[in-house]
Design an enzyme around this catalytic site. Structure first.
Site, short mmCIF file in Angstrom:
data_model
loop_
_atom_site.label_atom_id
_atom_site.label_comp_id
_atom_site.label_asym_id
_atom_site.label_seq_id
_atom_site.Cartn_x
_atom_site.Cartn_y
_atom_site.Cartn_z
N GLY A 1 -17.57 -12.13 -15.88
CA GLY A 1 -18.54 -12.67 -14.93
C GLY A 1 -18.17 -12.39 -13.49
N ASP B 1 -19.13 -21.91 -12.79
CA ASP B 1 -18.18 -22.18 -13.89
C ASP B 1 -17.90 -23.67 -13.92
OD1 ASP B 1 -16.05 -19.97 -15.39
OD2 ASP B 1 -15.63 -22.12 -15.57
N THR C 1 -16.48 -16.43 -25.91
CA THR C 1 -16.98 -16.54 -27.29
C THR C 1 -15.82 -16.25 -28.25
OG1 THR C 1 -17.66 -14.22 -27.09
CG2 THR C 1 -19.36 -15.88 -26.77
N GLU D 1 -10.19 -4.26 -18.94
CA GLU D 1 -9.36 -4.90 -17.92
C GLU D 1 -8.38 -3.88 -17.36
OE1 GLU D 1 -7.80 -8.67 -19.30
OE2 GLU D 1 -9.70 -9.07 -20.29
N LYS E 1 -22.44 -3.45 -29.14
CA LYS E 1 -21.22 -3.93 -28.47
C LYS E 1 -20.11 -4.16 -29.49
CE LYS E 1 -18.24 -5.54 -25.77
NZ LYS E 1 -17.49 -4.73 -24.84
N CYS F 1 -10.61 -9.25 -27.05
CA CYS F 1 -11.86 -8.89 -27.72
C CYS F 1 -11.77 -8.05 -29.00
CB CYS F 1 -12.78 -8.20 -26.73
SG CYS F 1 -13.28 -9.34 -25.42
N ARG G 1 5.67 1.94 -26.07
CA ARG G 1 4.50 2.59 -25.45
C ARG G 1 4.69 4.09 -25.30
NH1 ARG G 1 -0.17 -0.44 -25.20
NH2 ARG G 1 0.38 -2.59 -24.88
P1 NAD Z 1 -13.13 -15.86 -19.79
O1 NAD Z 1 -12.55 -16.89 -20.67
O2 NAD Z 1 -12.27 -15.16 -18.80
O3 NAD Z 1 -14.34 -16.49 -18.94
C1 NAD Z 1 -15.30 -17.34 -19.47
C2 NAD Z 1 -15.58 -18.46 -18.46
O4 NAD Z 1 -16.69 -19.23 -18.92
C3 NAD Z 1 -14.42 -19.42 -18.28
O5 NAD Z 1 -14.01 -19.44 -16.92
C4 NAD Z 1 -14.99 -20.78 -18.73
O6 NAD Z 1 -14.52 -21.87 -17.95
C5 NAD Z 1 -16.48 -20.56 -18.50
N1 NAD Z 1 -17.33 -21.47 -19.26
C6 NAD Z 1 -17.24 -21.85 -20.56
N2 NAD Z 1 -18.22 -22.71 -20.86
C7 NAD Z 1 -18.95 -22.90 -19.75
C8 NAD Z 1 -20.09 -23.69 -19.43
N3 NAD Z 1 -20.69 -24.46 -20.34
N4 NAD Z 1 -20.57 -23.65 -18.17
C9 NAD Z 1 -19.97 -22.88 -17.22
N5 NAD Z 1 -18.89 -22.11 -17.46
C10 NAD Z 1 -18.38 -22.12 -18.71
O7 NAD Z 1 -13.86 -14.81 -20.73
P2 NAD Z 1 -14.15 -13.27 -20.43
O8 NAD Z 1 -12.94 -12.47 -20.75
O9 NAD Z 1 -14.80 -13.13 -19.12
O10 NAD Z 1 -15.21 -12.97 -21.58
C11 NAD Z 1 -16.52 -13.46 -21.51
C12 NAD Z 1 -17.37 -12.75 -22.56
O11 NAD Z 1 -17.42 -11.36 -22.24
C13 NAD Z 1 -16.83 -12.83 -23.98
O12 NAD Z 1 -17.91 -12.93 -24.86
C14 NAD Z 1 -16.12 -11.52 -24.17
O13 NAD Z 1 -16.12 -11.13 -25.51
C15 NAD Z 1 -16.97 -10.57 -23.35
N6 NAD Z 1 -16.26 -9.40 -22.82
C16 NAD Z 1 -15.02 -9.52 -22.27
C17 NAD Z 1 -14.39 -8.41 -21.71
C18 NAD Z 1 -13.01 -8.49 -21.08
O14 NAD Z 1 -12.49 -7.45 -20.71
N7 NAD Z 1 -12.41 -9.64 -20.94
C19 NAD Z 1 -15.06 -7.18 -21.69
C20 NAD Z 1 -16.33 -7.09 -22.24
C21 NAD Z 1 -16.93 -8.22 -22.81
C1 UGA Z 2 -11.68 -3.15 -24.48
C2 UGA Z 2 -12.67 -1.97 -24.41
O1 UGA Z 2 -11.97 -0.79 -23.99
C3 UGA Z 2 -13.79 -2.27 -23.43
O2 UGA Z 2 -14.75 -1.22 -23.45
C4 UGA Z 2 -14.47 -3.58 -23.84
O3 UGA Z 2 -15.48 -3.92 -22.91
C5 UGA Z 2 -13.44 -4.69 -23.88
O4 UGA Z 2 -12.38 -4.32 -24.81
C6 UGA Z 2 -13.98 -5.98 -24.37
O5 UGA Z 2 -15.01 -6.03 -25.01
O6 UGA Z 2 -13.28 -6.96 -24.08
P1 UGA Z 2 -9.64 -4.00 -22.99
O7 UGA Z 2 -9.35 -4.85 -24.18
O8 UGA Z 2 -9.70 -4.64 -21.66
O9 UGA Z 2 -11.06 -3.27 -23.19
O10 UGA Z 2 -8.56 -2.84 -22.89
P2 UGA Z 2 -8.35 -1.44 -23.66
O11 UGA Z 2 -7.99 -0.44 -22.65
O12 UGA Z 2 -9.45 -1.12 -24.57
O13 UGA Z 2 -7.04 -1.73 -24.50
C7 UGA Z 2 -7.05 -2.61 -25.63
C8 UGA Z 2 -5.72 -2.56 -26.33
O14 UGA Z 2 -5.55 -1.31 -26.99
C9 UGA Z 2 -4.53 -2.71 -25.40
O15 UGA Z 2 -3.55 -3.51 -26.02
C10 UGA Z 2 -4.04 -1.29 -25.23
O16 UGA Z 2 -2.70 -1.19 -24.89
C11 UGA Z 2 -4.31 -0.71 -26.61
N1 UGA Z 2 -4.46 0.75 -26.65
C12 UGA Z 2 -5.49 1.35 -25.99
C13 UGA Z 2 -3.57 1.51 -27.39
O17 UGA Z 2 -2.63 0.97 -28.02
N2 UGA Z 2 -3.74 2.86 -27.46
C14 UGA Z 2 -4.75 3.49 -26.81
O18 UGA Z 2 -4.85 4.74 -26.91
C15 UGA Z 2 -5.65 2.72 -26.06
#
Ligand code: NAD
Ligand code: UGA
Length: 454
Positions: free
Chosen positions: A13, A33, A88, A161, A216, A272, A428
């Protein structure tokens, strides 16, 4: 001026909304939030998440057209478009525990939108959700009889990330799923127009809502599958004197296979991959597609086995006893350039080493606060920001995160200060193994034969 609200100021977000605010100065963006500490951190220069380039993205917009707030009800009343980006996680209780997505946060948000919205609103699923969740969202939002009107879109996020800002600036694609009705298509266009401010139109894909939700989960499943595939080959390479990186390079040059995501390591982590695959598996079982479910579940199982094998190799290399031995852990984050430790392989690996009564010193440039929480209550572990100090007197170094900082260290000096014989387990494959061996280390890379003096 249009107003966008995002509910959930987390890893997705916060950065996503900062990018929209930056690219669309005429749109007011509010990020809400329930966690007041998080909101306060977003309002300061100590952001709640470590992400390269994020502060520079946030600073110029904050207070102008980008706002962080805990008053979600007010945001809902004002917003034309509401993104839902709450967590989630995998359900830990009840039906589907350990597999299904826990939708409690998401459902609370749906009810809050219903209670506060006063005008027609587009609601965008940004969180990763099981396929057909939009249907449940629609049922909740339309339970009051249809006034105001809510149009539900799926717009999953693909950022990783550590590279979030770069990924948001130039995404491979933006995916928007919507209903095939006229109002559904108008909503899809309205959201596509926001992204089109900086993303080329040909990279903005529109699909039906179910394809978008499913895509996704499938994207993460395919990415994770590649890692489990190469890690499985690492196991075979170690016993056949092949080198996994050479194999990855050789197969990756086939343009049909491609070179990315073939890096063997300590297993995938992050919030994730595992959760989304388990969710996919759960959905398949729900539809009695047990063969399909088994196929994808194996990706997660292989990851578990790989981490266990990594620990077993450490134990057996160090003469089957770690009791009382000091081991420096280089890196605790699940990957470089993030402080995030959710599902980091380091958590389980450290716990296993502690079960062997090793004494651990954990070092990480950005994840030590999270590491302390993850290992809270564990005996035999200390934390040290300086990796050189962490290594002093150690019997072994274990590299778990691919931080560039670890490459730049003076390993000859480190080796002199270590107990002998000194071991290095490069989880690594990021260091120069031959050079380390020449210095005197017994080196154990992943997926390669060891280089030892013993
Ligand atoms: P996160 O835990 O970092 O953030 C979620 C936020 O939502 C928290 O700050 C929490 O306090 C807030 N929240 C929960 N319930 C709430 C409510 N009722 N009202 C207001 N705020 C509320 O999670 P994230 O890593 O940002 O992931 C969010 C979603 O995006 C997940 O579904 C995840 O699968 C997806 N996603 C994450 C990544 C990633 O790299 N982290 C990448 C792609 C997709
Ligand atoms: C991953 C996906 O790459 C994103 O596209 C997606 O949006 C996100 O999940 C999500 O839905 O949360 P992320 O988990 O942030 O992103 O990081 P990645 O770079 O994908 O790495 C995931 C894990 O795989 C790490 O532990 C990384 O070290 C490992 N990895 C990655 C390997 O061990 N080998 C590789 O070649 C690549």
């Amino acid at each position: 001026m249009k107003t966008i609200l995002c509910i959930g100021a987390g890893y997705v977000g916060g950065p996503t909304m900062a990018m929209i605010a930056r690219k669309c100065p005429d749109i007011k963006v509010i990020v809400g939030d329930i966690n007041a500490n998080r909101i306060q951190a977003w309002q300061s220069d100590r952001l709640p998440i470590f992400e390269p380039g994020l502060l520079e993205l946030v600073q110029p917009c904050r207070g102008k057209n980008l706002f962080f707030s805990t008053d979600i009800a007010a945001g809902i009343r004002e917003a034309d478009i509401i993104f839902v980006s709450v967590n989630t996680p995998t359900k830990t209780f009840g039906e589907g525990a350990g597999m299904a997505a826990d939708l409690q946060y998401w459902e609370k948000v749906a009810r809050e939108i219903l209670a506060n919205a006063t005008k027609d609103t587009i609601v965008v699923e940004k969180s990763t959700l099981p396929v057909r969740t939009a249907e449940a969202m629609a049922r909740i939002l339309h339970s009051h009889g249809g006034k105001p009107h809510f149009e539900i879109l799926s717009n999953p996020e693909f950022l990783a990330e550590g590279t979030a800002v770069k990924d948001l600036e130039a995404p491979d694609r933006v995916l928007i799923g919507g209903a095939t009705t006229a109002s559904g298509q108008r909503a899809v266009q309205a959201l596509a127009d926001v992204y089109a401010r900086w993303v080329p139109r040909e990279r903005i894909l529109t699909t039906n809502i179910w394809s978008s939700e499913l895509s996704k989960l499938v994207a993460n499943a395919f990415l994770a599958q590649r890692i489990s595939s190469i890690n499985s080959i690492a196991a075979l390479a170690e016993v056949t004197e092949a080198e996994v990186d050479e194999v990855a390079r050789a197969i990756g040059m086939d343009s049909r296979i491609g070179a990315k995501f073939l890096k063997a390591g300590v297993g995938f982590g992050g919030s994730c991959f595992q959760k989304d695959i388990l969710n996919l598996v759960y959905i398949c079982r729900h539809y009695h597609l047990n063969g399909v479910a088994d196929y994808w579940e194996q990706v997660v199982r292989m990851n578990e086995q790989h981490k266990a094998r990594f620990v077993n190799r450490i134990v057996s290399a160090m003469f089957n006893t770690l009791a009382g031995k000091r081991i420096a852990i280089f890196g605790f984050a699940f990957k470089a350039d993030t402080g995030d430790t959710r599902e980091s392989p380091a958590i389980g690996i450290c716990r296993r080493l502690l079960e062997e009564h090793a004494e651990l010193v954990v070092s990480d440039p950005a994840a030590l606060d999270n590491a302390k929480t993850d290992l809270r209550g564990a005996a035999g572990v200390t934390f040290e920001p300086d990796p050189v100090k962490a290594a002093a007197g150690a019997h072994a170094l274990v590299v778990l995160t691919d931080w560039a900082e670890f490459k730049a260290l003076d390993y000859a000096a480190i080796h002199r200060d270590m107990a002998q014989p000194a071991f290095l387990f490069d989880g690594r494959n990021m260091l120069d193994h031959q050079a380390l061996h020449t210095i005197g280390f017994n080196v154990y890379p992943v997926g390669k034969p060891p280089l030892t003096h013993l």
